[in-house]
Design a protein around this motif. Structure first.
Motif, PDB file in Angstrom:
ATOM      1  N   VAL A  17       0.836  -1.203   0.000  1.00 23.52           N
ATOM      2  CA  VAL A  17       0.000   0.000   0.000  1.00 23.52           C
ATOM      3  C   VAL A  17       0.867   1.249   0.000  1.00 23.52           C
ATOM      4  O   VAL A  17       0.615   2.201  -0.742  1.00 23.52           O
ATOM      5  N   VAL A  18       1.919   1.267   0.813  1.00 19.92           N
ATOM      6  CA  VAL A  18       2.803   2.436   0.870  1.00 19.92           C
ATOM      7  C   VAL A  18       3.493   2.648  -0.469  1.00 19.92           C
ATOM      8  O   VAL A  18       3.568   3.784  -0.977  1.00 19.92           O
ATOM      9  N   ALA A  19       4.007   1.559  -1.065  1.00 19.13           N
ATOM     10  CA  ALA A  19       4.682   1.691  -2.354  1.00 19.13           C
ATOM     11  C   ALA A  19       3.717   2.182  -3.429  1.00 19.13           C
ATOM     12  O   ALA A  19       4.071   3.042  -4.254  1.00 19.13           O
ATOM     13  N   GLY A  20       2.492   1.651  -3.425  1.00 17.51           N
ATOM     14  CA  GLY A  20       1.505   2.114  -4.389  1.00 17.51           C
ATOM     15  C   GLY A  20       1.154   3.580  -4.189  1.00 17.51           C
ATOM     16  O   GLY A  20       1.010   4.335  -5.164  1.00 17.51           O
ATOM     17  N   ALA A  21       1.039   4.003  -2.933  1.00 15.31           N
ATOM     18  CA  ALA A  21       0.723   5.408  -2.658  1.00 15.31           C
ATOM     19  C   ALA A  21       1.848   6.317  -3.137  1.00 15.31           C
ATOM     20  O   ALA A  21       1.594   7.373  -3.733  1.00 15.31           O
ATOM     21  N   VAL A  22       3.100   5.924  -2.895  1.00 20.60           N
ATOM     22  CA  VAL A  22       4.234   6.743  -3.338  1.00 20.60           C
ATOM     23  C   VAL A  22       4.244   6.864  -4.863  1.00 20.60           C
ATOM     24  O   VAL A  22       4.493   7.949  -5.417  1.00 20.60           O
ATOM     25  N   ALA A  23       3.937   5.757  -5.546  1.00 20.46           N
ATOM     26  CA  ALA A  23       3.916   5.793  -7.009  1.00 20.46           C
ATOM     27  C   ALA A  23       2.813   6.704  -7.530  1.00 20.46           C
ATOM     28  O   ALA A  23       3.025   7.503  -8.460  1.00 20.46           O
ATOM     29  N   ALA A  36       9.111  10.759   1.019  1.00 18.14           N
ATOM     30  CA  ALA A  36       9.994  10.174   2.033  1.00 18.14           C
ATOM     31  C   ALA A  36      10.180  11.121   3.201  1.00 18.14           C
ATOM     32  O   ALA A  36      10.233  10.694   4.366  1.00 18.14           O
ATOM     33  N   LEU A  37      10.299  12.428   2.923  1.00 20.80           N
ATOM     34  CA  LEU A  37      10.437  13.407   3.995  1.00 20.80           C
ATOM     35  C   LEU A  37       9.193  13.412   4.875  1.00 20.80           C
ATOM     36  O   LEU A  37       9.288  13.446   6.113  1.00 20.80           O
ATOM     37  N   PHE A  38       8.037  13.378   4.237  1.00 19.22           N
ATOM     38  CA  PHE A  38       6.790  13.306   5.005  1.00 19.22           C
ATOM     39  C   PHE A  38       6.732  12.017   5.816  1.00 19.22           C
ATOM     40  O   PHE A  38       6.350  12.018   6.996  1.00 19.22           O
ATOM     41  N   GLY A  39       7.133  10.902   5.199  1.00 20.83           N
ATOM     42  CA  GLY A  39       7.131   9.622   5.901  1.00 20.83           C
ATOM     43  C   GLY A  39       8.108   9.600   7.059  1.00 20.83           C
ATOM     44  O   GLY A  39       7.832   8.989   8.104  1.00 20.83           O
ATOM     45  N   LEU A  40       9.240  10.274   6.896  1.00 25.38           N
ATOM     46  CA  LEU A  40      10.214  10.338   7.984  1.00 25.38           C
ATOM     47  C   LEU A  40       9.639  11.079   9.180  1.00 25.38           C
ATOM     48  O   LEU A  40       9.789  10.645  10.336  1.00 25.38           O
ATOM     49  N   HIS A  41       8.971  12.189   8.924  1.00 29.05           N
ATOM     50  CA  HIS A  41       8.332  12.915  10.024  1.00 29.05           C
ATOM     51  C   HIS A  41       7.221  12.075  10.654  1.00 29.05           C
ATOM     52  O   HIS A  41       7.100  12.021  11.887  1.00 29.05           O
ATOM     53  N   LEU A  42       6.431  11.431   9.808  1.00 34.03           N
ATOM     54  CA  LEU A  42       5.338  10.604  10.319  1.00 34.03           C
ATOM     55  C   LEU A  42       5.866   9.487  11.209  1.00 34.03           C
ATOM     56  O   LEU A  42       5.325   9.236  12.303  1.00 34.03           O
ATOM     57  N   ALA A  43       6.929   8.833  10.758  1.00 38.14           N
ATOM     58  CA  ALA A  43       7.460   7.706  11.523  1.00 38.14           C
ATOM     59  C   ALA A  43       8.177   8.159  12.782  1.00 38.14           C
ATOM     60  O   ALA A  43       7.947   7.617  13.876  1.00 38.14           O
ATOM     61  N   THR A 212       8.563  19.809   8.212  1.00 36.11           N
ATOM     62  CA  THR A 212       9.084  19.265   6.957  1.00 36.11           C
ATOM     63  C   THR A 212       9.406  20.321   5.917  1.00 36.11           C
ATOM     64  O   THR A 212      10.169  20.050   4.983  1.00 36.11           O
ATOM     65  N   GLY A 213       8.799  21.498   6.023  1.00 36.05           N
ATOM     66  CA  GLY A 213       8.971  22.510   4.993  1.00 36.05           C
ATOM     67  C   GLY A 213       8.143  22.257   3.749  1.00 36.05           C
ATOM     68  O   GLY A 213       8.285  22.973   2.756  1.00 36.05           O
ATOM     69  N   ILE A 214       7.273  21.266   3.771  1.00 43.38           N
ATOM     70  CA  ILE A 214       6.415  20.968   2.626  1.00 43.38           C
ATOM     71  C   ILE A 214       5.276  21.972   2.576  1.00 43.38           C
ATOM     72  O   ILE A 214       4.716  22.349   3.605  1.00 43.38           O
ATOM     73  N   GLU A 215       4.936  22.419   1.367  1.00 43.53           N
ATOM     74  CA  GLU A 215       3.847  23.378   1.198  1.00 43.53           C
ATOM     75  C   GLU A 215       2.549  22.818   1.784  1.00 43.53           C
ATOM     76  O   GLU A 215       2.245  21.631   1.659  1.00 43.53           O
ATOM     77  N   LEU A 216       1.760  23.712   2.392  1.00 42.93           N
ATOM     78  CA  LEU A 216       0.478  23.292   2.970  1.00 42.93           C
ATOM     79  C   LEU A 216      -0.450  22.727   1.893  1.00 42.93           C
ATOM     80  O   LEU A 216      -1.227  21.815   2.168  1.00 42.93           O
ATOM     81  N   GLU A 217      -0.379  23.264   0.700  1.00 41.22           N
ATOM     82  CA  GLU A 217      -1.221  22.757  -0.385  1.00 41.22           C
ATOM     83  C   GLU A 217      -0.890  21.303  -0.687  1.00 41.22           C
ATOM     84  O   GLU A 217      -1.785  20.476  -0.879  1.00 41.22           O
ATOM     85  N   THR A 218       0.383  20.962  -0.725  1.00 41.33           N
ATOM     86  CA  THR A 218       0.781  19.575  -0.971  1.00 41.33           C
ATOM     87  C   THR A 218       0.331  18.671   0.163  1.00 41.33           C
ATOM     88  O   THR A 218      -0.120  17.538  -0.067  1.00 41.33           O
ATOM     89  N   LEU A 219       0.439  19.150   1.383  1.00 45.85           N
ATOM     90  CA  LEU A 219       0.007  18.343   2.529  1.00 45.85           C
ATOM     91  C   LEU A 219      -1.494  18.096   2.486  1.00 45.85           C
ATOM     92  O   LEU A 219      -1.965  16.954   2.636  1.00 45.85           O
ATOM     93  N   LEU A 220      -2.273  19.151   2.288  1.00 44.62           N
ATOM     94  CA  LEU A 220      -3.727  19.006   2.338  1.00 44.62           C
ATOM     95  C   LEU A 220      -4.277  18.259   1.141  1.00 44.62           C
ATOM     96  O   LEU A 220      -5.218  17.470   1.266  1.00 44.62           O
ATOM     97  N   HIS A 221      -3.716  18.487  -0.036  1.00 44.35           N
ATOM     98  CA  HIS A 221      -4.259  17.905  -1.261  1.00 44.35           C
ATOM     99  C   HIS A 221      -3.667  16.535  -1.597  1.00 44.35           C
ATOM    100  O   HIS A 221      -4.150  15.876  -2.509  1.00 44.35           O
TER     101      HIS A 221
END
Length: 778
Positions: A17-23, A36-43, A212-221
């Motif tokens: 599931v994780v690999a499919g989501a990343v793809a 991966a950066l988001f996953g690192l923070h999540l983990a 993470t420094g990821i844009e809020l739009e990327t996080l929410l969408h």
């Protein structure tokens, strides 16, 4: 563990599931490194400290899948609360200290080191079957499938892919940007107005953005909802198994929650009777619902454990429950009232249940009263605190109006105003609760058997579900928000339905019995489709015709289900091998009638709802100019704009939010349709949110004057009376900015159809046209 063991463990479907989501995310604009950066923070900052804290508070480890899912939810809850404190203190990234403290304590304190140790090899009966892990993983991955098929395509991360979003999405992004810079937050779209709203989900998004420094739009969408929905799927499956015993009840509860909707035997519309949606487009268009659903699922799991435990409940369990209740109080306003109603049902029915036990049956230990009362007191305290601190005047938006939900369903059915009639209202009023009874008919099995009926956890589920249905039918909200009550209660109703089904079905089924159950579900689905086809696909021209068609369609469906149930009962009397599945087959037959509606509401949603044609258009250059403004202004700066009206239209539109969304700055007046005062005004005038007038005519006039007739006086009034420092111009707006604006405000940036001006600190009457050459261009 060898390769065979790895393939048979729950880690393999999770990895798939994780690999499919990343793809999929990579295909829609999120590079793998960002995932991966988001996953690192999540983990590292959410799941791991959350798992350790979960085990510390419970005092024991559980199945690894359960502990990881609970860790994601509990970690997100604590992260949110820690961020509120850190942001209020002016050090937003300091919220990460909570994770460091938990991890350090689990290493340094000898008594807490056992939180790193798992449950050990499970016994034969406690090991999750391979099919169970793959099925739950499939449900956890459904949001990615629905997102890729519709939402992701319509909501790009770059212009013009994000030029025509669903109308709620810019507002959601604006609130997230507001919480990123201000706690407590105010309204980002009308500077100075209160934000009486459930905004804790956006605090979690903002915390992730800071980390993470990821844009809020990327996080929410794209990213943020996915781990929460996956955790919800796992928690719901484990809760079903914990309550009922058999492993199959977990996937069954997920199926009833996600794949069954209110039956629709009417052919002219795909959406007739709402029944709440969990894993579909709501994941993105309502982050508060997504966050609340995940947190509440862990609340239900813990409360089921507490109510069954007896008088002695670990202090750590109460601490975990308190953290979750405080979080869910600010995550979504619908949950705590439903939970309080469910606990009231548990308390009220306790004496009756215990008195009824004094018959010829063996005496058992009396049901403990303290846990239910303590949980109710804790819930009531959190609810009262949330109403006082978070929601303010927004509580007045919910009023008693029994037929409001029915009228909202009629409006969603695609009928014009001329087709309304009293007969249609009453036909829909009868069909709405009847259709809900069909899809959750299995809950009746919990009332027919002594063990579920006596279990306080079962009565809690029934109380929450019943309260959700009643609140939806009896209350009214200006934006049809009463339907969030049934959506919030839907997982509890699914658990109760599956519990009742498990109570009446034999422990072992023959191949013939399984075939009968499958046939019953297909027969229910076929009945709905046949009746809908017989009625035709053309919408009736009159309200009386619509009322007649609705009444006849649901009456025909009811007759078909009764006939099917009678046939199943007759077959059970005729063939002894079928007697054990007679009642379960009736439940499956009724639930199966909602499968076609679920197909339309879930799968086809991706192609019917997205993109939202006719929604507010974001012009070329708007995102770049707004982000330039974000990078060159202070978080406390106020912006005035000439876009409170639709581009190339004279009619003002109260649901325009993209400037505050991408600039992360408060706007003097941009869109007021979702503010508390705007909602109250819409209710008072009985108009829609799109056409509700702005309540402060003076502010609107002062705002327009600065652009239409720029002068030291008009621009200075914005600066001195309202604290405005920046002007944002959209050349396509109906409120066109006069060319003289550049003589009284400093042009700072231009991109496409949008330009940014800075208001000088003092009175400025000099001509500044010579500065135009220095305007940075995107």
């Amino acid at each position: 563990m060898g390769w065979r063991g790895v393939l048979r463990s729950g880690w393999t479907p999770a990895a798939v599931v994780v690999a499919g989501a990343v793809a999929v995310l990579h295909a829609y604009g999120v590079p793998p490194l960002r995932s991966a950066l988001f996953g690192l923070h999540l983990a590292g900052a959410v799941a791991l400290p959350g798992l350790l804290l979960w085990r510390m508070l419970r005092g024991r480890p559980g199945p690894i899948g359960l502990d990881v899912a609970a860790g994601v939810v509990l970690g997100s809850a604590v992260e949110t609360l820690a961020y509120l404190v850190a942001r209020w203190a002016g050090a937003p990234r300091a919220f990460l200290l909570w994770a460091a403290v938990v991890i350090a304590a689990s290493v340094v304190v000898p008594g807490l080191r056992r939180s790193w140790r798992g449950q050990g090899p499970p016994s034969a009966g406690d090991a999750a079957p391979v099919w169970w892990s793959w099925t739950v993983a499939a449900f956890a991955g459904l949001p990615v499938v629905w997102g890729a098929s519709g939402f992701y395509r319509a909501h790009g991360l770059e212009w013009p892919g994000n030029a025509a979003p669903y109308v709620d999405m810019p507002y959601i992004l604006a609130v997230a940007g507001e919480v990123r810079h201000h706690v407590p937050p105010g309204s980002p779209v009308v500077a100075g107005a209160p934000l009486d709203y459930h905004w804790f989900a956006f605090a979690d998004v903002a915390a992730t953005g800071w980390a993470t420094g990821i844009e809020l739009e990327t996080l929410l969408h794209r990213l943020w909802p996915l781990p929460l929905t996956a955790a919800f799927a796992v928690l719901l499956a484990f809760t079903a198994r914990k309550l009922t015993g058999p492993w199959w009840t977990g996937p069954a509860a997920l199926a009833v929650t996600c794949l069954v909707a209110a039956p629709n035997p009417v052919g002219w519309t795909a959406h007739l009777l709402p029944s709440g949606a969990v894993l579909d487009g709501t994941i993105w268009v309502s982050p508060s619902q997504t966050f609340g659903t995940a947190v509440f699922s862990l609340v239900v799991f813990l409360l089921a454990e507490v109510l069954r435990t007896g008088e002695r409940v670990r202090t750590g369990t109460w601490v975990a429950l308190a953290l979750l209740l405080v979080t869910v109080a600010g995550a979504k306003a619908t949950y705590l009232p439903l939970l309080l109603a469910g606990l009231a049902v548990v308390i009220v029915t306790r004496r009756a249940t215990w008195a009824w036990r004094r018959g010829p049956w063996p005496r058992v230990r009396a049901e403990a009263r303290r846990p239910a009362w303590a949980a109710a007191a804790l819930t009531a305290g959190c609810l009262a605190g949330a109403q006082a601190v978070l929601y303010g005047k927004a509580t007045g938006l919910l009023t008693l109006e029994p037929l409001a939900a029915v009228q909202a369903a009629i409006d969603q059915a695609g009928l014009g105003p001329g087709t309304r009639a009293p007969g249609l209202t009453w036909a829909m009023a009868a069909a709405l609760p009847a259709s809900w009874a069909m899809i959750w008919m299995g809950a009746a099995g919990a009332l027919l058997r002594k063990e579920p009926r006596r279990d306080p956890a079962c009565r809690l589920l029934l109380g929450v579900g019943g309260a959700g249905a009643c609140a939806t039918l009896l209350l009214s909200h200006v934006a049809a928000g009463q339907f969030y009550f049934i959506q919030a209660a839907r997982p509890c109703l699914a658990l109760a339905a599956v519990w009742g089904f498990a109570a009446v079905i034999p422990a072992r089924l023959s191949a013939l019995q399984r075939a009968v159950l499958v046939a019953a579900g297909l027969a229910g689905a076929l009945s709905t489709q046949v009746i809908a086809a017989a009625g035709g696909s053309a919408a009736p021209a009159t309200g009386d015709g619509a009322a007649r068609l609705v009444a006849l369609s649901y009456l025909a469906l009811g007759c078909a289900l009764v006939a099917g149930a009678a046939g199943v009962a007759a077959a059970g009397r005729r063939f002894p091998a079928l007697r054990g599945v007679t009642l379960p087959a009736v439940f499956v037959l009724a639930a199966g009638s909602g499968l076609p509606a679920a197909w339309h509401e879930r799968a086809l949603l991706a192609f019917e709802m997205w993109p939202m044609r006719g929604s507010a258009q974001i012009p070329d250059g708007a995102v770049r100019a707004a982000r330039w403004l974000r990078g060159h202004s202070r978080p406390g700066d106020v912006v005035a704009t000439n876009i409170p009206c639709t581009p190339r239209s004279a009619a003002c539109r109260s649901r325009t939010f993209w400037l505050s969304a991408y600039s992360e700055r408060r706007v003097l007046v941009e869109g007021w349709g979702y503010t508390t005062l705007g909602n109250l005004e819409a209710r008072r005038l009985r108009v829609g949110l799109d056409t509700v007038p702005f309540w402060d005519r003076r502010r609107l006039a002062d705002n327009a004057a600065a652009f239409l007739t720029p002068s030291p006086a008009t621009i200075g009034r914005l600066r001195d009376a309202y604290g405005v420092r920046w002007l944002f111009v959209n050349d396509l707006s109906a409120t066109r900015a006069a060319p003289a604006l550049g003589r009284h405000a400093v042009p700072r940036f231009r991109s496409g159809h949008c330009a940014v001006y800075e208001i000088p600190a003092g009175t400025q009457g000099d001509d500044m046209s010579d500065l135009v050459a220095r305007i940075p261009r995107g």
